[in-house]
Enzyme design. Structure first.
Site, PDB file in Angstrom:
ATOM      1  N   LYS A 206       0.827  -1.203   0.000  1.00  0.00           N
ATOM      2  CA  LYS A 206       0.000   0.000   0.000  1.00  0.00           C
ATOM      3  C   LYS A 206       0.867   1.260   0.000  1.00  0.00           C
ATOM      4  O   LYS A 206       0.644   2.175  -0.775  1.00  0.00           O
ATOM      5  CB  LYS A 206      -0.946  -0.001   1.207  1.00  0.00           C
ATOM      6  CG  LYS A 206      -1.920   1.163   1.228  1.00  0.00           C
ATOM      7  CD  LYS A 206      -2.845   1.111   2.441  1.00  0.00           C
ATOM      8  CE  LYS A 206      -3.807  -0.027   2.361  1.00  0.00           C
ATOM      9  NZ  LYS A 206      -4.795  -0.014   3.461  1.00  0.00           N
ATOM     10  N   GLU A 212      10.043  -5.763   4.088  1.00  0.00           N
ATOM     11  CA  GLU A 212      10.202  -7.111   3.554  1.00  0.00           C
ATOM     12  C   GLU A 212       9.829  -7.164   2.074  1.00  0.00           C
ATOM     13  O   GLU A 212      10.538  -7.776   1.258  1.00  0.00           O
ATOM     14  CB  GLU A 212       9.335  -8.105   4.347  1.00  0.00           C
ATOM     15  CG  GLU A 212       9.667  -8.192   5.825  1.00  0.00           C
ATOM     16  CD  GLU A 212       8.770  -7.305   6.675  1.00  0.00           C
ATOM     17  OE1 GLU A 212       8.462  -7.700   7.811  1.00  0.00           O
ATOM     18  OE2 GLU A 212       8.376  -6.215   6.189  1.00  0.00           O
ATOM     19  N   GLY A 266      -5.342  -4.486   5.190  1.00  0.00           N
ATOM     20  CA  GLY A 266      -4.552  -5.489   4.492  1.00  0.00           C
ATOM     21  C   GLY A 266      -5.163  -6.867   4.505  1.00  0.00           C
ATOM     22  O   GLY A 266      -5.188  -7.565   3.486  1.00  0.00           O
ATOM     23  N   ARG A 267      -5.688  -7.303   5.645  1.00  0.00           N
ATOM     24  CA  ARG A 267      -6.221  -8.662   5.730  1.00  0.00           C
ATOM     25  C   ARG A 267      -7.580  -8.797   5.060  1.00  0.00           C
ATOM     26  O   ARG A 267      -8.143  -9.891   5.025  1.00  0.00           O
ATOM     27  CB  ARG A 267      -6.281  -9.111   7.185  1.00  0.00           C
ATOM     28  CG  ARG A 267      -6.997  -8.170   8.142  1.00  0.00           C
ATOM     29  CD  ARG A 267      -6.650  -8.535   9.586  1.00  0.00           C
ATOM     30  NE  ARG A 267      -7.190  -7.609  10.560  1.00  0.00           N
ATOM     31  CZ  ARG A 267      -6.612  -6.477  10.938  1.00  0.00           C
ATOM     32  NH1 ARG A 267      -5.476  -6.112  10.356  1.00  0.00           N
ATOM     33  NH2 ARG A 267      -7.147  -5.706  11.857  1.00  0.00           N
ATOM     34  N   GLU A 352      -5.040 -11.096  14.207  1.00  0.00           N
ATOM     35  CA  GLU A 352      -4.611  -9.706  14.027  1.00  0.00           C
ATOM     36  C   GLU A 352      -5.771  -8.757  14.292  1.00  0.00           C
ATOM     37  O   GLU A 352      -5.564  -7.634  14.754  1.00  0.00           O
ATOM     38  CB  GLU A 352      -4.073  -9.498  12.612  1.00  0.00           C
ATOM     39  CG  GLU A 352      -3.310  -8.181  12.432  1.00  0.00           C
ATOM     40  CD  GLU A 352      -2.538  -8.124  11.125  1.00  0.00           C
ATOM     41  OE1 GLU A 352      -1.329  -8.419  11.133  1.00  0.00           O
ATOM     42  OE2 GLU A 352      -3.161  -7.787  10.092  1.00  0.00           O
ATOM     43  N   HIS A 383      -3.676 -37.720  11.683  1.00  0.00           N
ATOM     44  CA  HIS A 383      -2.476 -38.476  12.036  1.00  0.00           C
ATOM     45  C   HIS A 383      -1.473 -37.582  12.762  1.00  0.00           C
ATOM     46  O   HIS A 383      -0.284 -37.897  12.821  1.00  0.00           O
ATOM     47  CB  HIS A 383      -1.861 -39.083  10.780  1.00  0.00           C
ATOM     48  CG  HIS A 383      -2.738 -40.106  10.135  1.00  0.00           C
ATOM     49  ND1 HIS A 383      -2.638 -41.448  10.396  1.00  0.00           N
ATOM     50  CD2 HIS A 383      -3.780 -39.972   9.273  1.00  0.00           C
ATOM     51  CE1 HIS A 383      -3.545 -42.112   9.701  1.00  0.00           C
ATOM     52  NE2 HIS A 383      -4.259 -41.236   9.009  1.00  0.00           N
ATOM     53  N   LYS A 492       7.881  -3.866  13.817  1.00  0.00           N
ATOM     54  CA  LYS A 492       8.581  -3.354  12.633  1.00  0.00           C
ATOM     55  C   LYS A 492       9.520  -2.216  13.008  1.00  0.00           C
ATOM     56  O   LYS A 492      10.659  -2.125  12.515  1.00  0.00           O
ATOM     57  CB  LYS A 492       7.572  -2.860  11.601  1.00  0.00           C
ATOM     58  CG  LYS A 492       6.734  -3.955  10.955  1.00  0.00           C
ATOM     59  CD  LYS A 492       5.752  -3.337   9.963  1.00  0.00           C
ATOM     60  CE  LYS A 492       4.878  -4.369   9.308  1.00  0.00           C
ATOM     61  NZ  LYS A 492       3.911  -3.763   8.359  1.00  0.00           N
TER      62      LYS A 492
END
Length: 501
Positions: A206, A212, A266-267, A352, A383, A492
């Site tokens: 954005k 990153e 964002g999510r 979040e 399993h 961050k």
């Protein structure tokens, strides 16, 4: 509004939970033979079964619905859809729902109708995805694009990554790869499989400052330039961002930039241009069907009475265990290999959003909020950690997601998979008593069962919107701002300080 724990209805729920803890699921279900029908809701073939929970329709649901009304769930829902700035800490509207809406009436944010911008961006996405898929968009050496690399992190990665994986059987366009981790092994592993002449990078950030994402994007740029020269960047990179200056400085033409808005978190951004990689993979019609499926759940959430509202009941019954039974986790168990990344996606969406310890007003909470989300697809998880679900002492509400139809043309596989899912649900409900205590399953474990008619864009859109609204309703009841993430931002900033020291 303050803490809901101060309310009389909250204390009534606590007292009722103490009574219900003495009851067994098998007894509750045997007493009320109509509960499965009453607690199974459907929408366009999508089905949600909430019957295997420690609830009674007369008291439990009445109390939880009264709590929802006391906390003004319907009012907050309407405020969100109307574009009010319910993200109070950041002063922002919350309008990811507008990205899939078919409404045409003006929707104002700061006095400006946002619908024309949404339509323009979607038209641009449609044109671009068609150009790439049809071979009209070519790389610097004139070759068609065969591979897309989505570079992002968080919501710019998890949502698109999940959807592309879930709908991989419908992929008719270029192969789509995802890079998110700043660990160089991630991008190196992708780049070594690609031909620079036929690769297109989609950088999703954005602000176009996410450390990153920009580090990975610059590594990709260096790789491309080393093979094709500086002039190749314009034909092999596009951006999804709001920062024109930074995009231009990177070498991406602003004509190849797709906008974002601060009223889409964002999510929740896979519905926006952040979902460009989805459209490139399955085509615009497929992406539109995804939007339409989510819109159908939006309409249901807006219009269905609270006692027949799938997201509201899902949220309240999940909250029932978290806040009044003291459970700490929820297991997400999709019985579909294609939904393998769903637990990862829901970890961000839920944890979040509602991993908070203060109310909207900044008052410390004294009750449990967002749970731990974990899971794995069936039958692989059986399993692994299902042993703990069956014989561990913890009560962990488990959410089973199944696909009704055999869309793989492998009836034997589908029959075995479905049988395993049904068996796990029944084993968690009823348990088993064995003369050998080591072989006894405790049972009395609640489950939610969601069934998609088939795994296509439309029902997948319904599923994702359902979970979004579930998280929203819980945040309203807990009086949280579910739309900021300052805990993430703090980490961050600390990383930046460490790098500079």
């Amino acid at each position: 509004m303050g803490r809901p724990s101060k309310l009389a209805i909250w204390r009534q729920c606590q007292a009722h939970a103490a009574d219900m803890k003495a009851k067994k699921l098998v007894d509750i279900m045997d007493v009320d033979i109509t509960r499965t029908q009453a607690l199974t809701l459907s929408l366009d073939g999508f089905q949600a079964d909430f019957s295997r929970t420690h609830t009674t329709q007369e008291e439990t649901l009445s109390l939880l619905l009264a709590l929802a009304k006391e906390q003004e769930v319907a009012t907050w829902r309407d405020r969100m859809f109307a574009g009010e700035k319910i993200n109070n800490t950041e002063g922002r509207a919350v309008l990811h729902t507008a990205l899939r809406s078919k409404e045409t009436a003006p929707l104002l944010v700061d006095g400006k109708d946002v619908r024309p911008e949404i339509a323009a961006t979607q038209s641009k996405m449609q044109r671009f995805s068609n150009e790439v898929r049809d071979g009209d968009w070519r790389g610097a050496t004139g070759k068609t694009i065969t591979d897309i690399v989505n570079i992002g992190i968080g919501g710019s990665d998890l949502g698109p990554r999940f959807v592309v994986g879930a709908l991989r059987d419908l992929t008719t366009g270029p192969r789509v790869h995802f890079v998110a981790n700043v660990d160089a092994a991630d991008i190196n592993g992708v780049l070594r499989t690609l031909n620079p002449e036929t690769t297109l990078f989609v950088v999703v950030s954005k602000t176009f400052t996410t450390q990153e994402t920009l580090l990975n994007a610059n590594t990709a740029r260096t790789w491309l330039v080393s093979h094709l020269g500086n002039q190749s960047v314009a034909k092999h990179f596009v951006a999804v961002s709001t920062n024109k200056e930074a995009v231009q400085s990177f070498g991406i033409q602003t004509d190849n930039m797709f906008t974002m808005w601060d009223w889409v978190g964002g999510r929740y951004s896979l519905w926006s241009a952040a979902g460009l990689s989805i459209a490139l993979a399955i085509g615009w019609e497929g992406f539109k069907a995804l939007l339409d499926g989510a819109a159908s759940m939006d309409r249901h959430f807006q219009t269905a009475p609270l006692d027949q509202n799938i997201p509201v009941l899902f949220a309240l019954l999940s909250l029932w265990y978290r806040s009044f039974w003291g459970t700490s986790a929820e297991a997400v168990l999709p019985y579909s290999e294609r939904l393998r990344d769903l637990p990862r996606y829901l970890q961000q969406l839920n944890m979040e959003s509602n991993g908070k310890s203060v109310t909207r007003e900044g008052e410390a909470v004294d009750y449990n909020t967002g749970p731990i989300i974990f899971g794995e697809c069936g039958s692989v998880g059986q399993h692994s950690f299902h042993q703990w679900l069956h014989q561990g002492r913890d009560i962990v509400p488990a959410e089973f997601i199944g696909i009704a139809q055999d869309d793989q043309n492998r009836p034997e596989h589908h029959a075995v998979l479905s049988a395993h899912m049904k068996a796990q649900i029944e084993a968690l409900r009823a348990g088993r008593v064995d003369p050998d205590p080591a072989r006894t399953n405790l049972g009395n474990k609640p489950t939610f069962v969601l069934t998609l008619p088939t795994l296509g864009p439309y029902p997948l859109g319904q599923l994702l919107a359902l979970y979004e609204h579930k998280v929203f309703v819980q945040g309203v009841v807990w009086n949280l701002n579910s739309f900021d993430q300052f805990g993430v931002e703090h980490g961050k900033k600390l990383a930046d300080k460490i790098l500079k020291s």
